[in-house]
Design a protein around this motif. Structure first.
Motif, PDB file in Angstrom:
ATOM      1  N   UNK A   1      -4.816  24.092   2.177  1.00 38.26           N
ATOM      2  CA  UNK A   1      -3.973  25.252   2.787  1.00 38.26           C
ATOM      3  C   UNK A   1      -4.619  24.922   4.039  1.00 38.26           C
ATOM      4  N   UNK A   2      -3.875  25.231   5.157  1.00 39.90           N
ATOM      5  CA  UNK A   2      -2.197  25.150   5.243  1.00 39.90           C
ATOM      6  C   UNK A   2      -2.177  23.027   5.363  1.00 39.90           C
ATOM      7  N   UNK A   3      -2.850  22.650   6.093  1.00 38.94           N
ATOM      8  CA  UNK A   3      -3.568  21.369   6.987  1.00 38.94           C
ATOM      9  C   UNK A   3      -4.278  20.352   5.871  1.00 38.94           C
ATOM     10  N   UNK A   4      -5.104  20.135   5.325  1.00 41.55           N
ATOM     11  CA  UNK A   4      -5.896  19.425   4.844  1.00 41.55           C
ATOM     12  C   UNK A   4      -5.385  18.422   3.956  1.00 41.55           C
ATOM     13  N   UNK A   5      -3.784  18.335   3.339  1.00 40.88           N
ATOM     14  CA  UNK A   5      -3.924  17.192   2.149  1.00 40.88           C
ATOM     15  C   UNK A   5      -2.854  16.123   3.522  1.00 40.88           C
ATOM     16  N   UNK A   6      -2.309  16.016   4.556  1.00 40.02           N
ATOM     17  CA  UNK A   6      -1.310  15.914   5.576  1.00 40.02           C
ATOM     18  C   UNK A   6      -1.758  14.440   6.332  1.00 40.02           C
ATOM     19  N   UNK A   7      -0.941  13.801   5.843  1.00 45.87           N
ATOM     20  CA  UNK A   7      -1.926  12.377   5.747  1.00 45.87           C
ATOM     21  C   UNK A   7      -0.439  11.724   7.486  1.00 45.87           C
ATOM     22  N   UNK A   8       0.112  12.634   8.299  1.00 43.66           N
ATOM     23  CA  UNK A   8       0.411  12.284   9.683  1.00 43.66           C
ATOM     24  C   UNK A   8      -0.383  12.690  10.412  1.00 43.66           C
ATOM     25  N   UNK A   9      -0.103  12.442  11.651  1.00 43.20           N
ATOM     26  CA  UNK A   9       0.014  13.116  12.862  1.00 43.20           C
ATOM     27  C   UNK A   9       0.902  14.164  13.019  1.00 43.20           C
TER      28      UNK A   9
ATOM     29  N   UNK B   1      -7.797  12.553  -0.377  1.00 46.19           N
ATOM     30  CA  UNK B   1      -8.166  11.615  -1.458  1.00 46.19           C
ATOM     31  C   UNK B   1      -9.184  10.324  -1.212  1.00 46.19           C
ATOM     32  N   UNK B   2      -9.626  10.380   0.488  1.00 47.59           N
ATOM     33  CA  UNK B   2     -10.698   9.599   1.122  1.00 47.59           C
ATOM     34  C   UNK B   2     -11.986   9.725  -0.312  1.00 47.59           C
ATOM     35  N   UNK B   3     -12.167  10.887  -0.446  1.00 44.65           N
ATOM     36  CA  UNK B   3     -12.974  10.946  -1.475  1.00 44.65           C
ATOM     37  C   UNK B   3     -13.260  10.930  -3.070  1.00 44.65           C
ATOM     38  N   UNK B   4     -11.269  11.275  -3.029  1.00 44.92           N
ATOM     39  CA  UNK B   4     -11.487  10.915  -4.554  1.00 44.92           C
ATOM     40  C   UNK B   4     -11.038   9.807  -5.058  1.00 44.92           C
ATOM     41  N   UNK B   5     -10.513   9.278  -3.910  1.00 47.09           N
ATOM     42  CA  UNK B   5     -10.472   7.011  -4.581  1.00 47.09           C
ATOM     43  C   UNK B   5     -11.354   6.693  -3.833  1.00 47.09           C
ATOM     44  N   UNK B   6     -12.868   6.418  -3.037  1.00 48.02           N
ATOM     45  CA  UNK B   6     -13.248   6.466  -2.971  1.00 48.02           C
ATOM     46  C   UNK B   6     -13.968   5.136  -3.066  1.00 48.02           C
TER      47      UNK B   6
ATOM     48  N   UNK C   1      10.948  -4.337 -13.756  1.00 47.63           N
ATOM     49  CA  UNK C   1      11.201  -4.131 -12.314  1.00 47.63           C
ATOM     50  C   UNK C   1      10.711  -2.958 -11.913  1.00 47.63           C
ATOM     51  N   UNK C   2      10.206  -1.741 -12.049  1.00 51.41           N
ATOM     52  CA  UNK C   2      10.607  -0.566 -11.506  1.00 51.41           C
ATOM     53  C   UNK C   2       9.029  -0.619 -12.481  1.00 51.41           C
ATOM     54  N   UNK C   3       7.780  -1.182 -13.498  1.00 51.19           N
ATOM     55  CA  UNK C   3       6.630  -1.999 -13.344  1.00 51.19           C
ATOM     56  C   UNK C   3       5.850  -2.103 -12.068  1.00 51.19           C
ATOM     57  N   UNK C   4       6.411  -3.259 -12.351  1.00 49.37           N
ATOM     58  CA  UNK C   4       5.633  -4.398 -10.929  1.00 49.37           C
ATOM     59  C   UNK C   4       5.988  -3.515  -9.570  1.00 49.37           C
ATOM     60  N   UNK C   5       7.225  -2.652  -9.189  1.00 51.22           N
ATOM     61  CA  UNK C   5       7.338  -1.877  -8.506  1.00 51.22           C
ATOM     62  C   UNK C   5       6.310  -0.865  -7.749  1.00 51.22           C
ATOM     63  N   UNK C   6       5.743   0.103  -9.475  1.00 53.19           N
ATOM     64  CA  UNK C   6       5.360   1.548  -9.346  1.00 53.19           C
ATOM     65  C   UNK C   6       3.966   0.279  -9.209  1.00 53.19           C
ATOM     66  N   UNK C   7       3.561  -0.422  -9.819  1.00 54.72           N
ATOM     67  CA  UNK C   7       1.850  -1.363  -9.844  1.00 54.72           C
ATOM     68  C   UNK C   7       1.803  -1.380  -7.771  1.00 54.72           C
ATOM     69  N   UNK C   8       2.608  -1.793  -7.227  1.00 51.89           N
ATOM     70  CA  UNK C   8       2.541  -2.353  -5.396  1.00 51.89           C
ATOM     71  C   UNK C   8       2.708  -1.308  -4.845  1.00 51.89           C
ATOM     72  N   UNK C   9       3.698  -0.291  -5.550  1.00 52.79           N
ATOM     73  CA  UNK C   9       3.743   1.213  -4.639  1.00 52.79           C
ATOM     74  C   UNK C   9       1.761   1.901  -4.739  1.00 52.79           C
ATOM     75  N   UNK C  10       2.068   2.091  -5.766  1.00 49.71           N
ATOM     76  CA  UNK C  10      -0.145   2.658  -6.305  1.00 49.71           C
ATOM     77  C   UNK C  10      -0.897   1.745  -5.169  1.00 49.71           C
ATOM     78  N   UNK C  11      -0.827   0.059  -5.379  1.00 50.68           N
ATOM     79  CA  UNK C  11      -2.098   0.044  -4.662  1.00 50.68           C
ATOM     80  C   UNK C  11      -1.828  -0.200  -3.151  1.00 50.68           C
ATOM     81  N   UNK C  12      -0.170   0.065  -2.229  1.00 43.70           N
ATOM     82  CA  UNK C  12      -0.174   0.503  -1.504  1.00 43.70           C
ATOM     83  C   UNK C  12      -0.883   2.139  -0.720  1.00 43.70           C
ATOM     84  N   UNK C  13      -0.539   2.570  -1.908  1.00 44.49           N
ATOM     85  CA  UNK C  13      -0.708   4.340  -1.803  1.00 44.49           C
ATOM     86  C   UNK C  13      -2.179   3.766  -0.954  1.00 44.49           C
ATOM     87  N   UNK C  14      -2.846   4.123  -2.492  1.00 43.65           N
ATOM     88  CA  UNK C  14      -4.360   4.270  -2.748  1.00 43.65           C
ATOM     89  C   UNK C  14      -4.985   3.374  -0.911  1.00 43.65           C
ATOM     90  N   UNK C  15      -4.735   2.165  -0.797  1.00 43.62           N
ATOM     91  CA  UNK C  15      -5.211   1.486   1.032  1.00 43.62           C
ATOM     92  C   UNK C  15      -4.833   2.452   1.942  1.00 43.62           C
TER      93      UNK C  15
END
Ligand SMILES: [Zn+2]
Length: 433
Positions: free
Chosen positions: A76-84, A43-48, A20-34
């Protein structure tokens, strides 16, 4: 009865099956990358080139790119920020002592996630509404203070927000307010115990039952020392601001051996630091962590630099997998005449010598081409003959670790005590001396 009560404090997430944890991890990575491909430029550049749907197995995950500390420093400081910024509720930063600081941020959702992870830490330690938590971790940009604070709120315990410092007052408050739980770095707990001794407060004057210590790598001998001095069970907690703060993993009261990882929240791998490939269970390597559900500063396959291994076999409490106590950081390791060493290994040996106070400092220096390690120690009391102590420490370290060191006996109370993370190793080799 106590066992039953503790078992009831476990959450269902700590019993998910491996499949269950493995299938959840795969789902989580898919959602994360999207998600991050749209929101985080790094990550835009890294995962293009990577299509989320192409992640189908754990092996696919183990081939995704790493995130390094240098990446976070550059951001630094906010280039990794994923939200407003309007959605950010709390911002922390690392001390930046060895480079620029790393800034991490939390939305309301992230604070809830942190609370949940920390709540598990306290429940594993048997801490609940009847407890009074003396929190001597520093409050501030460092995540230790607020992390423990949120844990207490999560399980309904009363929290005394002492923070670090005013060490004599710590002892008095521990006694007067009847704390049952103490949280701090292990070295600071040691310092508090020493100050209490000087004030004539003994462990019998306290109501402490458990200590939750982290933010430093510490030895089993330090654990036993704290347990004896404070009359507690001393448990290890692990985490880092880049991932969430404390709360990634912690020891349980039942097994008290190795740290349970909240692996449904933080995907973890142990890799060979040279090849980047996973090592088999039981083998030491570098811990790699992902914090995919975090909204403000999500992070994928972060190279923590911490050395550990997956402990084989289940814990007697029945929870999910455990990692071993952190052996040290890749950058704490030093080499003395061909022998790789971590300060924790030397701590472990020094604490076995009865005549020594449980404080020390290691000074690494270079004499022509040779590295020299000078071990600074303090005798437990004034009557101990220094020559005897020097001889004993030298022989002991030579016999157990195979190293030759210089030993310098310091006056009692002269080695700096820490109120947060202790500086165990002073490296003078690169100062142009
Ligand atoms: Zn356990």
């Amino acid at each position: 009865m106590e066992g039953i009560k503790l078992a009831m404090t476990q959450t269902k997430e700590e019993h998910f099956s491996r499949d269950f944890l493995a299938s959840k991890a795969i789902e989580d990575f898919q959602a994360f990358i999207g998600r991050v491909k749209k929101s985080v430029p790094f990550y835009q550049a890294k995962l293009s080139e990577i299509d989320p749907e192409s992640i189908r197995t754990l092996d696919d995950i183990s081939r995704l790119p790493f995130t390094h500390k240098a990446d976070l420093r550059e951001a630094y400081p906010f280039q990794m920020l994923g939200v407003d910024m309007s959605r950010v509720q709390e911002i922390h930063a690392t001390s930046g002592t060895s480079g620029s600081a790393v800034v991490t941020a939390y939305t309301a959702h992230d604070l809830k996630l942190w609370g949940e992870a920390m709540g598990r830490v306290f429940r594993r330690a048997g801490v609940g509404p009847d407890d009074v938590v003396h929190n001597a971790y520093g409050y501030g940009l460092f995540t230790g203070g607020l992390g423990m604070h949120y844990a207490a709120l999560e399980v309904g315990a009363a929290v005394v927000p002492m923070s670090g410092g005013y060490t004599q007052r710590q002892g008095k408050m521990l006694k007067d307010l009847g704390a049952t739980v103490i949280c701090s770095t292990p070295s600071y707990a040691q310092h508090i115990a020493e100050a209490m001794g000087e004030m004539g407060i003994s462990r019998d004057d306290l109501h402490l039952k458990v200590g939750i210590f982290g933010a430093e790598s510490w030895s089993l001998e330090m654990c036993r020392e704290l347990e004896t001095q404070l009359g507690i069970t001393a448990l290890d907690v692990y985490g880092l601001a880049e991932i969430i703060g404390p709360g990634v993993a912690s020891e349980c009261l039942i097994g008290h051996e190795g740290l349970h990882v909240a692996e449904d929240l933080f995907y973890f791998e142990v890799i060979d630091p040279d090849t980047g490939r996973p090592v088999p269970d039981g083998e030491s390597g570098e811990l790699v962590l992902s914090s995919l559900k975090r909204e403000a500063t999500p992070i994928m396959r972060y190279r923590t630099g911490d050395i550990t291994r997956i402990l084989p076999g289940p814990c007697s409490c029945g929870r999910t997998r455990r990692i071993d106590h952190i052996k040290g950081r890749v950058d704490d390791m030093f080499t003395l005449r061909g022998i790789n060493l971590f300060p924790r290994e030397i701590e472990s040996e020094l604490l076995r010598i009865e005549e020594l106070a449980p404080v020390f400092q290691l000074v690494l220096d270079r004499n022509s081409a040779l590295d020299i390690l000078e071990v600074h120690i303090e005798p437990k009391d004034h009557d101990i003959v220094h020559e005897h102590l020097i001889h004993k420490v030298k022989t002991h370290l030579n016999r157990t670790l195979g190293i030759n060191v210089a030993v310098s006996v310091q006056e009692p109370h002269s080695i700096p005590r820490s109120e947060g993370k202790a500086v165990r190793l002073v490296d003078r080799r690169n100062l142009g001396r």
